[in-house]
Design an enzyme around this catalytic site. Sequence first.
Site, mmCIF file in Angstrom:
data_model
loop_
_atom_site.group_PDB
_atom_site.id
_atom_site.type_symbol
_atom_site.label_atom_id
_atom_site.label_comp_id
_atom_site.label_asym_id
_atom_site.label_seq_id
_atom_site.Cartn_x
_atom_site.Cartn_y
_atom_site.Cartn_z
ATOM 1 N N LYS A 15 0.854 -1.195 0.000
ATOM 2 C CA LYS A 15 0.000 0.000 0.000
ATOM 3 C C LYS A 15 0.889 1.244 0.000
ATOM 4 O O LYS A 15 1.783 1.378 0.839
ATOM 5 C CB LYS A 15 -0.855 -0.043 1.271
ATOM 6 C CG LYS A 15 -2.117 0.755 1.215
ATOM 7 C CD LYS A 15 -2.914 0.423 2.491
ATOM 8 C CE LYS A 15 -4.170 1.186 2.601
ATOM 9 N NZ LYS A 15 -4.752 1.048 3.945
HETATM 10 C C1 E4P Z 1 -8.097 1.488 4.552
HETATM 11 O O1 E4P Z 1 -7.395 1.046 3.680
HETATM 12 C C2 E4P Z 1 -8.010 2.865 5.053
HETATM 13 O O2 E4P Z 1 -6.743 3.131 5.532
HETATM 14 C C3 E4P Z 1 -9.067 3.080 6.114
HETATM 15 O O3 E4P Z 1 -10.307 2.612 5.607
HETATM 16 C C4 E4P Z 1 -9.166 4.496 6.591
HETATM 17 O O4 E4P Z 1 -10.271 4.604 7.453
HETATM 18 P P1 E4P Z 1 -10.490 5.861 8.428
HETATM 19 O O5 E4P Z 1 -10.724 7.069 7.589
HETATM 20 O O6 E4P Z 1 -11.709 5.497 9.231
HETATM 21 O O7 E4P Z 1 -9.255 5.978 9.258
#
Ligand code: E4P
EC number: 2.2.1.2
Length: 217
Positions: free
Chosen positions: A83
């Site tokens: 990622k």
């Molecule tokens: C997933 O890949 C993301 O990092 C995550 O859904 C972010 O979520 P948040 O905005 O609730 O922290």
Amino acid sequence: MKFFVDTAEIDAIAELNDLGMVDGVTTNPSLIKKSGRDIIEVTKEICDLVEGPVSAEVTAIDADTMIAEGRKLLEIAENITVKVPLTWDGLKACKTLSDAGHKVNVTLCFSANQALLAAKAGATFISPFIGRLDDINMDGMELIEDIRTVYDNYGFETEILAASIRTVNHILDSARIGADVITAPPAVIKSMISHPLTDKGLDAFLADIKAADIKIL
Ligand code: E4P
């Protein structure tokens, strides 16, 4: 639609995985911090548990270090997805790693133009953040719709991974629009089952079972 679980909590992943609800897992530095675990250790445990892609996020902001970190993360298991953030360096790392045949999830996407760039850089997944847009009075679902349109117009194969999901409606709306994947916290996925008429109906059936002494075994 594929369900990814947005957490680094092993027990929560295992519970949903046993029910066949887990097609993959996403983590980020905040979720790793929350788990209190070492990133390599906990990511390996998740990869051992789940068959589908497990996103592990780089920590660097320059492309060369992101690529080196990505390669180290890829050594953890075959189902690792690297990622990277939606920056030019992130896209450079995305291009290098995806050209080498690895899965890449480009995260922190807040516009369809960003999603277009990620697709052109070979992203396997694009992660548009719905909840964080809603938080600033913008429309997170509109972003999912826009990306779906843009990708379909040109046949991009990058999968739309709807992220930053806070409510069951985010999941339903993503499904209606045709997002390929949602990633949501375990509690949100579990609350999809709730309906007051299901509870009420079951209570009535249980009362009749008791009143008529209905037995099967
Ligand atoms: C997933 O890949 C993301 O990092 C995550 O859904 C972010 O979520 P948040 O905005 O609730 O922290």
